[in-house]
Scaffold this active site. Structure first.
Site, short mmCIF file in Angstrom:
data_model
loop_
_atom_site.label_atom_id
_atom_site.label_comp_id
_atom_site.label_asym_id
_atom_site.label_seq_id
_atom_site.Cartn_x
_atom_site.Cartn_y
_atom_site.Cartn_z
N ARG A 106 -14.77 -3.22 6.47
CA ARG A 106 -15.07 -3.81 5.52
C ARG A 106 -16.11 -4.64 5.22
O ARG A 106 -16.62 -4.61 4.26
CB ARG A 106 -13.53 -5.14 5.56
CG ARG A 106 -13.64 -6.01 4.44
CD ARG A 106 -13.06 -7.05 4.62
NE ARG A 106 -11.37 -6.59 4.59
CZ ARG A 106 -10.39 -6.73 3.62
NH1 ARG A 106 -10.86 -7.15 2.41
NH2 ARG A 106 -9.28 -6.24 3.92
N TYR A 207 -6.93 3.31 13.55
CA TYR A 207 -7.61 4.46 13.11
C TYR A 207 -9.07 3.96 13.54
O TYR A 207 -9.56 2.74 13.60
CB TYR A 207 -7.52 4.42 11.49
CG TYR A 207 -7.51 3.37 10.74
CD1 TYR A 207 -8.94 2.81 10.14
CD2 TYR A 207 -6.48 2.48 10.33
CE1 TYR A 207 -8.98 1.70 9.41
CE2 TYR A 207 -6.60 1.54 9.53
CZ TYR A 207 -7.86 0.91 9.25
OH TYR A 207 -7.93 -0.21 8.31
N ASP A 285 -5.93 -9.99 -5.44
CA ASP A 285 -4.94 -10.58 -4.98
C ASP A 285 -4.64 -11.98 -5.70
O ASP A 285 -3.44 -12.62 -5.55
CB ASP A 285 -5.46 -10.93 -3.52
CG ASP A 285 -4.97 -9.95 -2.47
OD1 ASP A 285 -4.43 -8.94 -2.60
OD2 ASP A 285 -5.61 -10.28 -1.17
#
Length: 389
Positions: A106, A207, A285
């Site tokens: 991120r 991952y 969001d």
């Protein structure tokens, strides 16, 4: 070019806000981003950027840089918790040649977008805490400074002041689940795939990131006691290890590397009834918080940002805002419904039911592997850059 010269305030410097700022700036708008943090940064979290989200990165001209610093996912592997045995494999190599699935840190995506908006001439104001937003295009800061613009975009996340301005307060409810997240060294030789380790009342997703030297972990547990919503809470790693003590395969070795995990309660919010009004719009969001069971939160924010900018540029503010909500709301509601439904599938408690379900998935995966991946065509095959046109 209806947005040329229009003044836009974007509240929130996350993925959705920065993407919207860049997309609008590329269309000629004068854009300012208001971010409450002291710096545009994100640490300790991974993302799965699926083909539908990557379409937006490509359209912005940033895909080459993002790919260079990411891991291309080759599969999604559902695994039984005991020994880590594979139940079902979704082969991402079967995706069409023009589609890619990336595992992204991120912080890398935030940095890429932040550099791009500044290079494009977007003003980024840090340490700006917005306390009130008005539909007339006005933003009030905690310093009592008042700012106005032709359009305000609320990309201010879960506790959005912009959402309150359009919808009033809502009543999110605790889902009975908490989630830990951490990034650890890749001590297991984790391949370029997302692994979902499924157990009774809990699951763990892993991952690799960047050059494959690190692994992102997200671990979800059902529990009665809740913790506050948000990603800023920390927990002792022994609590995480105890919750997943019965898991085998690679899980124990990965959890042994965890030192300072984040912990947050998972709450379900309704999709906002109203996404736009006057000179105010919501995205990401702020409009539709998403549970992390389909890896689509960031991808929906990317889609929202592009759709909003394109609708505004094509139709202007007055007509573009309603078109944006009409284009996005049903798709997002479908994504959220699928994500909400995935939790129980991962958490089957009855060993007979779990065994039968895993056996059935395995048979389907072997007999019709293309069909299993094809069930996501509606999601991964969607191209918002074409849909708006």
């Amino acid at each position: 070019m209806n947005m040329h010269g229009q003044r836009v305030l974007v509240v929130g410097g996350g993925i959705g806000g920065l993407t919207a700022a860049l997309a609008l700036r590329q269309r000629g708008a004068e854009v300012t981003v208001l971010e409450q943090a002291e710096a545009l940064r994100e640490v300790g979290a991974g993302l799965q950027i699926s083909p539908n989200g990557l379409r937006v990165i490509e359209a912005l001209g940033l895909a080459g840089t993002l790919r260079a610093g990411s891991v291309q996912g080759r599969a999604v592997s559902l695994r039984d918790y005991r020994r880590g045995a594979e139940v079902l494999r979704l082969d991402l190599n079967r995706l069409p040649p023009d589609q890619a699935y990336l595992f992204v840190h991120r912080a890398d995506l935030i940095a890429l977008l932040a550099d791009a908006v500044r290079d494009a001439g977007v003003e980024v104001r840090l340490s700006q805490r917005v306390v009130r937003v008005g539909q007339e295009g006005r933003v009030v800061l905690d310093t009592d400074e008042s700012l106005t613009a032709d359009l305000v975009i609320g990309a201010d996340g879960l506790h959005s002041a912009a959402r309150i301005a359009l919808n009033g307060g809502d009543s999110p409810f605790f889902t009975g689940q908490v989630a830990w997240r951490a990034i650890v060294p890749n001590v297991t030789g984790h391949p370029p795939e997302a692994r979902v380790h499924m157990g009774p009342g809990r699951h763990l997703v892993s991952y690799p990131l960047r050059d494959g030297g690190a692994v992102n972990l997200v671990a979800v547990e059902e529990r009665e006691g809740w913790v506050a919503e948000g990603w800023a809470h920390r927990d002792h790693p022994d609590n995480l290890r105890a919750a997943f003590a019965g898991f085998g395969g690679d899980v124990p070795a990965l959890l042994a590397q965890v030192h300072d995990p984040g912990l947050w309660g998972l709450f379900r919010h309704p999709v906002a009834r109203v996404w736009q009004g006057g000179r105010l719009a919501l995205l990401g969001d702020a409009a539709h918080p998403t549970l992390p069971f389909l890896a689509q939160g960031a991808n929906m924010a990317l889609e929202d940002a592009w759709a909003l900018a394109a609708c505004l540029d094509a139709d202007g503010i007055e007509a573009g805002l309603p078109r944006y909500q009409a284009l996005r709301r049903d798709r997002v509601a479908r994504v959220i419904a699928v994500a909400n439904g995935n939790a129980w599938k991962y958490h089957l408690r009855n060993p007979l039911v779990r065994g039968a379900a895993h056996l059935g998935l395995g048979v389907l995966g072997r007999v019709a592997p293309g069909r299993m991946l094809g069930q996501f065509d509606w999601l991964y095959g969607y191209d918002v850059t074409r849909a708006v046109r």
